[in-house]
Design a protein around this motif. Structure first.
Motif, PDB file in Angstrom:
ATOM      1  N   VAL A  41     -77.690  13.854  48.577  1.00 45.59           N
ATOM      2  CA  VAL A  41     -77.805  12.293  48.785  1.00 45.59           C
ATOM      3  C   VAL A  41     -79.185  11.887  49.540  1.00 45.59           C
ATOM      4  O   VAL A  41     -79.592  10.864  49.185  1.00 45.59           O
ATOM      5  CB  VAL A  41     -76.115  11.669  49.138  1.00 45.59           C
ATOM      6  N   ILE A  42     -79.093  12.003  51.602  1.00 42.65           N
ATOM      7  CA  ILE A  42     -79.416  11.029  51.480  1.00 42.65           C
ATOM      8  C   ILE A  42     -80.875  11.682  51.392  1.00 42.65           C
ATOM      9  O   ILE A  42     -82.258  10.998  51.176  1.00 42.65           O
ATOM     10  CB  ILE A  42     -79.400  11.259  53.087  1.00 42.65           C
ATOM     11  N   THR A  43     -81.606  13.041  51.132  1.00 42.09           N
ATOM     12  CA  THR A  43     -82.747  13.317  50.771  1.00 42.09           C
ATOM     13  C   THR A  43     -82.991  13.116  49.363  1.00 42.09           C
ATOM     14  O   THR A  43     -84.760  11.926  48.804  1.00 42.09           O
ATOM     15  CB  THR A  43     -82.950  15.107  50.383  1.00 42.09           C
ATOM     16  N   ASP A  44     -82.311  12.499  48.052  1.00 39.31           N
ATOM     17  CA  ASP A  44     -82.245  11.935  47.563  1.00 39.31           C
ATOM     18  C   ASP A  44     -82.820  10.421  47.466  1.00 39.31           C
ATOM     19  O   ASP A  44     -84.049  10.426  47.137  1.00 39.31           O
ATOM     20  CB  ASP A  44     -81.596  11.936  46.183  1.00 39.31           C
ATOM     21  N   ARG A  45     -82.631   9.815  48.330  1.00 41.17           N
ATOM     22  CA  ARG A  45     -82.787   8.170  48.509  1.00 41.17           C
ATOM     23  C   ARG A  45     -83.894   8.232  49.800  1.00 41.17           C
ATOM     24  O   ARG A  45     -84.960   7.385  49.053  1.00 41.17           O
ATOM     25  CB  ARG A  45     -81.651   7.568  49.346  1.00 41.17           C
ATOM     26  N   LYS A  46     -84.512   9.240  50.424  1.00 41.87           N
ATOM     27  CA  LYS A  46     -86.094   9.363  50.725  1.00 41.87           C
ATOM     28  C   LYS A  46     -86.812   9.452  49.558  1.00 41.87           C
ATOM     29  O   LYS A  46     -88.106   8.774  49.750  1.00 41.87           O
ATOM     30  CB  LYS A  46     -85.945  10.731  51.496  1.00 41.87           C
ATOM     31  N   ASN A  47     -87.020  10.693  48.810  1.00 48.44           N
ATOM     32  CA  ASN A  47     -87.984  11.009  47.416  1.00 48.44           C
ATOM     33  C   ASN A  47     -87.515   9.991  46.945  1.00 48.44           C
ATOM     34  O   ASN A  47     -88.575   9.983  45.781  1.00 48.44           O
ATOM     35  CB  ASN A  47     -86.856  12.563  47.429  1.00 48.44           C
TER      36      ASN A  47
ATOM     37  N   TYR B 228     -79.063   1.332  51.119  1.00 51.30           N
ATOM     38  CA  TYR B 228     -79.641   0.897  52.019  1.00 51.30           C
ATOM     39  C   TYR B 228     -79.844   2.007  52.807  1.00 51.30           C
ATOM     40  O   TYR B 228     -81.007   1.826  53.656  1.00 51.30           O
ATOM     41  CB  TYR B 228     -77.918   0.920  52.536  1.00 51.30           C
ATOM     42  N   THR B 229     -79.655   2.925  52.129  1.00 53.29           N
ATOM     43  CA  THR B 229     -80.543   4.773  53.422  1.00 53.29           C
ATOM     44  C   THR B 229     -81.697   4.697  52.597  1.00 53.29           C
ATOM     45  O   THR B 229     -82.966   4.871  53.632  1.00 53.29           O
ATOM     46  CB  THR B 229     -79.648   6.089  52.630  1.00 53.29           C
ATOM     47  N   SER B 230     -82.629   3.815  51.139  1.00 50.66           N
ATOM     48  CA  SER B 230     -83.847   3.670  51.159  1.00 50.66           C
ATOM     49  C   SER B 230     -83.949   2.805  52.008  1.00 50.66           C
ATOM     50  O   SER B 230     -85.462   2.704  52.681  1.00 50.66           O
ATOM     51  CB  SER B 230     -84.012   3.586  49.591  1.00 50.66           C
ATOM     52  N   SER B 231     -83.502   1.955  51.937  1.00 48.32           N
ATOM     53  CA  SER B 231     -83.963   0.360  52.793  1.00 48.32           C
ATOM     54  C   SER B 231     -84.539   1.380  54.557  1.00 48.32           C
ATOM     55  O   SER B 231     -85.789   0.608  54.693  1.00 48.32           O
ATOM     56  CB  SER B 231     -82.976  -0.499  53.124  1.00 48.32           C
ATOM     57  N   LEU B 232     -83.772   1.947  55.051  1.00 44.65           N
ATOM     58  CA  LEU B 232     -83.826   2.451  56.394  1.00 44.65           C
ATOM     59  C   LEU B 232     -84.998   3.218  56.517  1.00 44.65           C
ATOM     60  O   LEU B 232     -86.030   3.272  56.902  1.00 44.65           O
ATOM     61  CB  LEU B 232     -82.884   3.505  57.003  1.00 44.65           C
ATOM     62  N   PHE B 233     -85.511   3.807  55.149  1.00 42.35           N
ATOM     63  CA  PHE B 233     -86.313   5.004  55.648  1.00 42.35           C
ATOM     64  C   PHE B 233     -88.055   4.689  55.320  1.00 42.35           C
ATOM     65  O   PHE B 233     -88.810   4.706  55.861  1.00 42.35           O
ATOM     66  CB  PHE B 233     -86.305   5.944  54.427  1.00 42.35           C
ATOM     67  N   LYS B 234     -87.809   2.969  54.793  1.00 44.09           N
ATOM     68  CA  LYS B 234     -88.540   2.394  54.362  1.00 44.09           C
ATOM     69  C   LYS B 234     -89.085   1.558  55.149  1.00 44.09           C
ATOM     70  O   LYS B 234     -90.239   1.559  55.946  1.00 44.09           O
ATOM     71  CB  LYS B 234     -88.491   1.716  53.521  1.00 44.09           C
ATOM     72  N   LYS B 235     -88.453   1.216  56.944  1.00 43.96           N
ATOM     73  CA  LYS B 235     -88.396   0.104  57.528  1.00 43.96           C
ATOM     74  C   LYS B 235     -89.270   1.058  59.203  1.00 43.96           C
ATOM     75  O   LYS B 235     -88.896   0.843  59.749  1.00 43.96           O
ATOM     76  CB  LYS B 235     -86.957   0.284  58.142  1.00 43.96           C
TER      77      LYS B 235
ATOM     78  N   HIS C 171     -75.695   7.833  60.096  1.00 43.36           N
ATOM     79  CA  HIS C 171     -77.257   7.490  60.716  1.00 43.36           C
ATOM     80  C   HIS C 171     -78.093   8.411  61.070  1.00 43.36           C
ATOM     81  O   HIS C 171     -79.355   8.987  61.192  1.00 43.36           O
ATOM     82  CB  HIS C 171     -77.609   6.332  61.417  1.00 43.36           C
ATOM     83  N   TYR C 172     -76.741   9.833  61.808  1.00 39.58           N
ATOM     84  CA  TYR C 172     -77.941  10.530  62.578  1.00 39.58           C
ATOM     85  C   TYR C 172     -78.010  11.279  61.468  1.00 39.58           C
ATOM     86  O   TYR C 172     -79.520  12.421  61.400  1.00 39.58           O
ATOM     87  CB  TYR C 172     -76.631  11.095  63.620  1.00 39.58           C
ATOM     88  N   LEU C 173     -77.699  11.591  60.247  1.00 42.42           N
ATOM     89  CA  LEU C 173     -78.011  12.565  59.571  1.00 42.42           C
ATOM     90  C   LEU C 173     -79.430  12.206  58.468  1.00 42.42           C
ATOM     91  O   LEU C 173     -80.608  12.311  58.408  1.00 42.42           O
ATOM     92  CB  LEU C 173     -76.872  12.784  57.530  1.00 42.42           C
ATOM     93  N   ILE C 174     -79.485  10.772  58.521  1.00 40.09           N
ATOM     94  CA  ILE C 174     -81.182  10.213  57.804  1.00 40.09           C
ATOM     95  C   ILE C 174     -81.768   9.913  59.404  1.00 40.09           C
ATOM     96  O   ILE C 174     -82.823  10.405  58.835  1.00 40.09           O
ATOM     97  CB  ILE C 174     -80.798   8.242  57.985  1.00 40.09           C
ATOM     98  N   LEU C 175     -81.535   9.960  60.729  1.00 41.90           N
ATOM     99  CA  LEU C 175     -82.717  10.742  61.499  1.00 41.90           C
ATOM    100  C   LEU C 175     -83.193  12.022  61.154  1.00 41.90           C
ATOM    101  O   LEU C 175     -84.157  12.415  61.738  1.00 41.90           O
ATOM    102  CB  LEU C 175     -82.031  10.078  63.060  1.00 41.90           C
TER     103      LEU C 175
END
Length: 196
Positions: free
Chosen positions: A115-121, A128-135, A173-177
């Protein structure tokens, strides 16, 4: 180990599982001779019902199954063989006889990583996850730091529910990092395995 070969007319099912990924790779049958040869050689050997002889997995293809261990079930009539595969297990060239990739999975955490990969790509303004990658990486790292502090604070209190909530936030959040840095849990597990 006592194995009841009588129930199956001299044969018992042998379920082969990857010792690392825990994926089921194949099902074969063993008689006493196949079991003995497996234990002695360290290469998984079966009794072929079609060829009416012993055959060591990989004897023609080179895709052996290196024995790690064998367990008997509660009725002593089915074996769980843990092995390290050398190459694809299925004769059709796939990792397993069910055409699945033999990749290590961390259950729900692997789904969460997807899911995190999908929000990134595939960023979404509502995510929310996409917004963190964007920041950017600094914001993602800052969130991990904030969540880590909150876990420490809750660890000192007696509210288990809050401690677990903050722990979940930290892990998420660690998985996002990890992904922001180009890594996944598998990369961290490799480091831990190397230290073991």
């Amino acid at each position: 180990m006592t194995i009841n070969f009588d129930k199956g007319n001299g044969l018992v099912p042998a379920i082969v599982q990857d010792a690392v990924t825990q994926k089921v790779l194949m099902l074969g049958y063993m008689n006493q001779d196949a079991y003995d040869k497996t234990v002695e050689s360290g290469k998984v050997t079966f009794y072929s019902r079609t060829k009416n002889r012993l055959w060591t997995k990989g004897e023609e293809s080179g895709n052996f199954l290196e024995l790690v261990g064998i367990k008997n079930d509660c009725d002593n009539d089915t074996l769980l063989v843990q092995a390290n595969p050398i190459g694809p297990t299925c004769h059709k060239g796939t990792d397993t006889c069910w055409a699945e990739d033999n990749e290590q999975s961390f259950g729900f955490l692997s789904k969460l990583e997807s899911v995190i990969t999908d929000r990134k790509n595939n960023p979404s303004d509502e995510s929310y996850t996409s917004s963190l990658f964007k920041k950017g990486i600094n914001k993602v790292a800052q969130k991990v730091g904030e969540e880590a502090v909150e876990v420490v604070i809750e660890a000192k209190d007696d509210n288990d529910e809050l401690f677990l909530d903050e722990s979940a936030d930290l892990l998420y959040h660690y998985l996002i990092l990890l992904q922001a840095k180009g890594f996944t849990l598998k990369d961290v597990v490799k480091v831990l395995e190397g230290r073991n």
